[in-house]
Design a protein around this motif. Structure first.
Motif, PDB file in Angstrom:
ATOM      1  N   ILE A 195       0.839  -1.205   0.000  1.00 58.82           N
ATOM      2  CA  ILE A 195       0.000   0.000   0.000  1.00 58.82           C
ATOM      3  C   ILE A 195       0.870   1.250   0.000  1.00 58.82           C
ATOM      4  O   ILE A 195       0.632   2.201  -0.763  1.00 58.82           O
ATOM      5  N   TYR A 196       1.893   1.271   0.860  1.00 53.93           N
ATOM      6  CA  TYR A 196       2.765   2.440   0.993  1.00 53.93           C
ATOM      7  C   TYR A 196       3.394   2.819  -0.347  1.00 53.93           C
ATOM      8  O   TYR A 196       3.306   3.971  -0.791  1.00 53.93           O
ATOM      9  N   PHE A 197       4.021   1.859  -1.017  1.00 56.30           N
ATOM     10  CA  PHE A 197       4.701   2.180  -2.268  1.00 56.30           C
ATOM     11  C   PHE A 197       3.705   2.455  -3.397  1.00 56.30           C
ATOM     12  O   PHE A 197       4.006   3.231  -4.314  1.00 56.30           O
ATOM     13  N   SER A 198       2.517   1.854  -3.342  1.00 59.99           N
ATOM     14  CA  SER A 198       1.478   2.160  -4.331  1.00 59.99           C
ATOM     15  C   SER A 198       1.052   3.616  -4.233  1.00 59.99           C
ATOM     16  O   SER A 198       0.962   4.319  -5.250  1.00 59.99           O
ATOM     17  N   VAL A 199       0.773   4.074  -3.018  1.00 61.91           N
ATOM     18  CA  VAL A 199       0.353   5.463  -2.824  1.00 61.91           C
ATOM     19  C   VAL A 199       1.519   6.408  -3.122  1.00 61.91           C
ATOM     20  O   VAL A 199       1.342   7.456  -3.749  1.00 61.91           O
TER      21      VAL A 199
END
Length: 398
Positions: free
Chosen positions: A327-331
């Motif tokens: 989630i972190y790297f996607s956002v």
């Protein structure tokens, strides 16, 4: 008070020198000297320049002690070439017969939060020069000052080293994410028809790609793209009433949008009570959740603690399928697009609906599992190292 310490007035042991105020037309895109503004003082790497030749005390050199006194606050030992410092920054020249410069830096660093309570101004908070010069400073003798400064400097050096290691670890994890989920070159065993850590890069080796209308590009066959809010639970924060004292100074960390710049987040400037959580619009999320600040400079981080947050922050909760590392790297990879969607002249921002409607790539579960095996230990190592840094500093302060 211990006889080993005595109170001095800052203005009696240190000269406080104003920087220079600039007209906009005096700030150049190129020039002889960089102009150090408060934004540059903390995080902004966008610089203005000047060709003006000024009195020598309007420049700061490598090793000078500075203090930002407007909008953002705190001391800094300048590390760099000769620059001109802006009006909203003071240069502090300690009397070396009375106070050690490095000791004074750490003393002011420790006192900054309490000093903010004495700020003035409704539009732009600031500390007055008169307040600064009249500040009582509790100091030991010079020998003890130097010893304290030496211990704290050694700890800072260790923390700086750990931060560099963390930055390298985060860059490593980000590279894996981009290679696998942006370039689509995750390792794939074509003989077995499935992802494998020893496989060949999928797209570069001819893996089948299909057109996706949401992303307007090809993605690996079998992958999907959905709105983020349809696959993950998101939460908008809020602020408990400041008029109700029992809501504040509790034991639950409460974050503002500026604190999302820390990665990971392991502390907060303010705390609230459990009663505040029940009786206010704030949101509470557990350690491991992802937070996105939605005002001004959009930033994303991972919670290393359980915490609440204000209305300028959206929280995203991990689940069985999508862990915080993905989630972190996607956002993070979507920040530029989100920045382009901000509205509002005074306070550029996006809203929670924009976050919920953001395109979110859903890879095959086997790819995600391989990714978690590689990246989750890296993220956990970063969190553990930051916690150790924070714990060491707290013990030393005590």
């Amino acid at each position: 008070m211990s006889k080993a310490f005595e109170y001095q007035i800052l203005g009696e042991v240190c000269k406080v020198i104003n920087g220079r105020a600039y007209k906009q037309e005096e700030l150049l895109k190129q020039g002889k000297y960089r102009v150090l503004r408060v934004g540059n003082f903390f995080s902004n790497n966008s610089w203005y320049y000047s060709n003006l030749e000024l009195d020598e005390d309007k420049y700061c050199e490598n090793g000078d002690l500075l203090f930002a006194w407007s909008a953002s606050f705190g001391p800094k030992i300048w590390k760099g070439e000769k620059v001109i410092y802006h009006y909203h920054i003071w240069k502090l020249l300690p009397n070396t017969n009375k106070i050690n410069k490095i000791f004074l830096y750490y003393y002011l660093f420790q006192r900054t939060n309490s000093m903010i309570g004495s700020t003035h101004g409704s539009i732009m908070l600031h500390i007055t020069k008169g307040f600064m010069e009249s500040l009582p400073v509790q100091i030991p003798n010079l020998v003890r000052q130097k010893k304290i400064a030496s211990i704290l400097s050694a700890l800072d050096d260790k923390i700086e080293l750990n931060n560099r290691i963390n930055a390298e670890l985060e860059a490593m994890a980000k590279l894996i994410y981009e290679y696998w989920f942006v370039q689509f070159d995750f390792p794939f065993d074509f003989a077995q028809g499935k992802p494998d850590s020893d496989g060949k890069p999928y797209k570069s080796s001819g893996g089948k790609m299909v057109w996706n209308k949401e992303l307007k590009r090809e993605i690996p066959e079998g992958w999907e793209v959905k709105e983020l809010g349809r696959v993950l639970k998101t939460y908008l924060g809020g602020t408990p009433s400041t008029k109700i004292e029992e809501y504040w100074n509790g034991d639950v960390p409460w974050l503002n949008s500026g604190e999302i710049s820390d990665f990971p987040i392991i502390s907060s400037e303010k705390k609230i009570s459990k009663k505040a959580i029940k009786n206010s619009p704030t949101s509470f999320l557990e350690k491991g959740s992802v937070l996105l600040s939605i005002t001004r400079h959009l930033r994303v981080s991972i919670l290393g603690i359980d915490a609440c947050f204000n209305q300028s922050v959206v929280g995203i909760k991990e689940n069985e399928q999508f862990k915080n590392s993905y989630i972190y790297f996607s956002v993070l990879s979507d920040i530029d697009r989100l920045m382009s969607l901000r509205t509002g002249a005074q306070q550029p921002h996006i809203n929670k609906e924009i976050v919920d409607c953001s395109p979110f790539v859903i890879p095959g579960q086997e790819v995600l599992t391989l990714f978690y095996e590689k990246v989750e230990p890296i993220i956990q190592r970063i969190i553990n190292m930051i916690i150790r840094n924070h714990t060491s500093m707290d013990k030393l302060k005590q």
